[in-house]
Design an enzyme around this catalytic site. Structure first.
Site, PDB file in Angstrom:
ATOM      1  N   VAL A 144      47.679  74.862  40.405  1.00  0.00           N
ATOM      2  CA  VAL A 144      48.599  76.004  40.374  1.00  0.00           C
ATOM      3  C   VAL A 144      48.121  77.057  39.376  1.00  0.00           C
ATOM      4  CG1 VAL A 144      50.571  74.681  41.225  1.00  0.00           C
ATOM      5  CG2 VAL A 144      50.134  74.763  38.755  1.00  0.00           C
ATOM      6  N   HIS A 175      49.653  73.813  46.607  1.00  0.00           N
ATOM      7  CA  HIS A 175      50.857  73.415  45.869  1.00  0.00           C
ATOM      8  C   HIS A 175      51.518  74.585  45.144  1.00  0.00           C
ATOM      9  CE1 HIS A 175      49.241  69.002  45.845  1.00  0.00           C
ATOM     10  NE2 HIS A 175      49.775  69.347  46.978  1.00  0.00           N
ATOM     11  N   THR A 185      39.504  65.842  42.285  1.00  0.00           N
ATOM     12  CA  THR A 185      40.827  65.361  42.722  1.00  0.00           C
ATOM     13  C   THR A 185      40.768  63.862  42.970  1.00  0.00           C
ATOM     14  OG1 THR A 185      42.503  65.394  44.476  1.00  0.00           O
ATOM     15  CG2 THR A 185      40.334  66.209  45.077  1.00  0.00           C
TER      16      THR A 185
END
Ligand code: OAD
Length: 230
Positions: free
Chosen positions: A89, A105, A172
């Site tokens: 984000v 997101h 990730t």
């Protein structure tokens, strides 16, 4: 025409900029339980706490700088048509110069109405407060996808992943769905790279090249491989 390079990035790409990852910190986010700060229920219980949590993260994100990992993605635009699908984000990909970034997101730098999800505003400073209202008079919340909420950009991201000629996963843990499922949309014969100092869990990974390094050095390696091949 340039070949299409699609990347899925996560918290690890921003780690070297000084933003802690989620799962390396013992299941707590800056000392908070995920349920308290990243779910609609947490928001209903204590909006002030949730706003403050994201205010602190926004403040931090404004203070840090992109790292080599982000910059290499931007540099790859010279050779490829690059789209980055990020779970982050923060806005470090954009600040490094990447021109096509999809935020699965949501974004720390946007608020949205609690009444109408289409009313989205940019946040200029670092603070969003109880009492900050949308144009229809309803409380604003961070424009972040919380657990239990739909991921509206997933459909677009899946379509783009399906067109990829090269696919990179960087930083990730691949445990949060639907984001982690993106690789499933990539065509079989497409070269795939995973850049992460710890190997993420992947059930079927036949032709994936693992670069078990931090994003900064790992992405330099990927760039070298891709350019040699160019
Ligand atoms: P995680 O914290 O789950 O995973 C971070 C990954 O980055 C791990 O695989 C680490 O090994 C790796 N890593 C750590 N340092 C690194 C470095 N310097 N370079 C490269 N990789 C490094 O973060 P995400 O996978 O992004 O969702 O988490 C996915 C989602 O879970 C987040 O978007 C967030 C969270 O719940 C929402 O907020 C909805």
């Amino acid at each position: 025409m340039k070949r299409k390079l699609v990347a899925l990035t996560g918290a690890g790409i921003s780690a070297e900029s000084g933003i802690p990852t989620f799962r390396d910190s013992g299941g707590l986010w800056e000392g908070h339980r995920v349920e308290d700060v990243a779910t609609p229920e947490g928001w209903m219980r204590n909006p002030g706490l949730v706003l403050d949590f994201y205010n602190q993260r926004r403040k931090r994100a404004r203070e840090v700088e992109p790292n080599r990992g982000h910059y290499v993605f931007a540099e790859l635009e010279e050779y490829f048509d690059v789209t980055i699908v990020t779970q982050n984000v923060d806005n470090l990909h954009e600040r490094a110069g990447s021109s096509k970034v999809i935020h699965l997101h949501g974004s720390l730098f946007e608020s949205r109405s609690t009444m109408d999800e289409l009313l989205v505003y940019s946040i200029e400073g670092w603070e969003l407060k109880v009492g900050d209202l949308c144009e229809k008079g309803f409380q604003l919340r961070p424009n972040i996808v919380w657990f239990g909420e739909m991921v509206p950009m997933m459909e677009v991201a899946a379509e783009i992943a399906g067109e990829a000629d090269v696919f990179i996963v960087a930083g990730t843990s691949m445990v949060v769905y639907p984001a982690a499922g993106l690789i499933g949309y990539v065509r079989r014969e497409v070269p795939k790279f995973i850049v992460d100092p710890n190997k993420p869990q992947l059930s079927d990974a036949p032709d994936i090249q693992f670069i078990t390094e931090k994003a900064s050095t790992g992405m330099e390696k990927v760039k070298k491989i891709l350019i040699a091949d160019y």
